[in-house]
Enzyme design. Structure first.
Site, PDB file in Angstrom:
ATOM      1  N   LYS A 121       0.832  -1.208   0.000  1.00 21.18           N
ATOM      2  CA  LYS A 121       0.000   0.000   0.000  1.00 21.18           C
ATOM      3  C   LYS A 121       0.867   1.258   0.000  1.00 21.18           C
ATOM      4  O   LYS A 121       0.650   2.172  -0.808  1.00 21.18           O
ATOM      5  CB  LYS A 121      -0.951  -0.008   1.198  1.00 21.18           C
ATOM      6  CG  LYS A 121      -1.786   1.235   1.323  1.00 21.18           C
ATOM      7  CD  LYS A 121      -1.298   2.076   2.482  1.00 21.18           C
ATOM      8  CE  LYS A 121      -1.773   3.499   2.368  1.00 21.18           C
ATOM      9  NZ  LYS A 121      -1.229   4.303   3.459  1.00 21.18           N
ATOM     10  N   ASP A 139      -6.127   1.402   0.906  1.00 18.34           N
ATOM     11  CA  ASP A 139      -6.066   1.637   2.348  1.00 18.34           C
ATOM     12  C   ASP A 139      -7.426   1.321   2.956  1.00 18.34           C
ATOM     13  O   ASP A 139      -8.295   0.774   2.291  1.00 18.34           O
ATOM     14  CB  ASP A 139      -5.661   3.091   2.626  1.00 18.34           C
ATOM     15  CG  ASP A 139      -6.739   4.058   2.200  1.00 18.34           C
ATOM     16  OD1 ASP A 139      -7.690   3.648   1.505  1.00 18.34           O
ATOM     17  OD2 ASP A 139      -6.654   5.245   2.565  1.00 18.34           O
TER      18      ASP A 139
END
Length: 218
Positions: A121, A139
């Site tokens: 991420k 996220d």
DNA sequence: CTCCCGATAT
DNA sequence: ATATCAGGAG
């Protein structure tokens, strides 16, 4: 699950709601951005932005972070939370930047994820925001919005969510859409109190419809 | 899977 | 009091 027509409507609506959505972490280069994203794990951007001005004024290079004892760096980021592991990761990250990457943040995701505290991420945020290449960082907001609206299955892992989004969204729109989904999740489709009653996407949202029925039954 | 963790909203 | 916050490492 959303069909192609519905997906286009979702993307158009989010563009109208947040035409200028962008990274809200304060930074002035790829190194600062990487540190800020690492710090933002399980913390709000707003809190990170309160800490980073003094942090970035004190530490301008990988060498600066390695020049102080670990305990000092811990205190400098304490307010953000998870501060012991984050401080340790920052120093490890700086060490490998110097030893393995010529002091620069690498541009390839395969290289980025080798850095301590940098997972898929964070690597996607850096490639997208710092280097302007298409990526979708999944996220907590992107995952929640994707699942509520029906871009993917409820049980999908974050990697599966990312793959579903990449498949269903044109590559040229990945970065913009990713930021709009974050704004949509952060300010509208919130985790605790989503604004379903005033949502322009309620008619195609499986979670919104579920919540409507529940509210009507009360 | 658990652990890390303070700040803020509900 | 509890949930959540631009997750990642072990």
């Amino acid at each position: 699950m959303l069909n192609r027509t519905q997906i286009k409507e979702v993307l158009n609506t989010m563009e109208n709601m947040y035409p200028d959505a962008e990274c809200e972490l304060t930074h002035s280069n790829s190194f600062e951005l990487t540190i800020a994203v690492l710090l933002s794990a399980q913390a709000t951007d707003a809190l990170v932005n309160k800490v980073t001005p003094s942090l970035f004024a004190k530490y301008k290079s990988p060498e600066d972070y390695l020049a102080v004892p670990l305990e000092e760096l811990e205190q400098d980021i304490r307010r953000i939370g998870l501060f012991r592991s984050k401080a340790k990761n920052i120093q490890k990250l700086c060490r490998s930047l110097i030893d393995d990457f010529n002091g620069e943040i690498p541009r390839e995701r395969d290289e980025l994820v080798k850095l301590a505290g940098v997972g898929r991420k964070t690597a996607n945020v850096v490639t997208s925001v710092a280097f302007g290449r298409p990526a979708i960082a999944v996220d907590t907001h992107v995952e929640r919005v994707s699942k509520r609206l029906g871009f993917c299955r409820w049980k999908d892992s974050v990697l599966e969510v990312e793959k579903a989004l990449m498949k269903k969204i044109p590559e040229a729109e990945w970065s913009d859409t990713h930021h709009r989904m974050i704004f949509f999740g952060r300010y509208h489709c919130k985790a605790q109190k989503p604004a379903c009653t005033e949502c322009p996407l309620l008619h195609l949202c499986r979670e919104g419809k579920k919540r409507e029925k529940k509210a009507a039954a009360q």
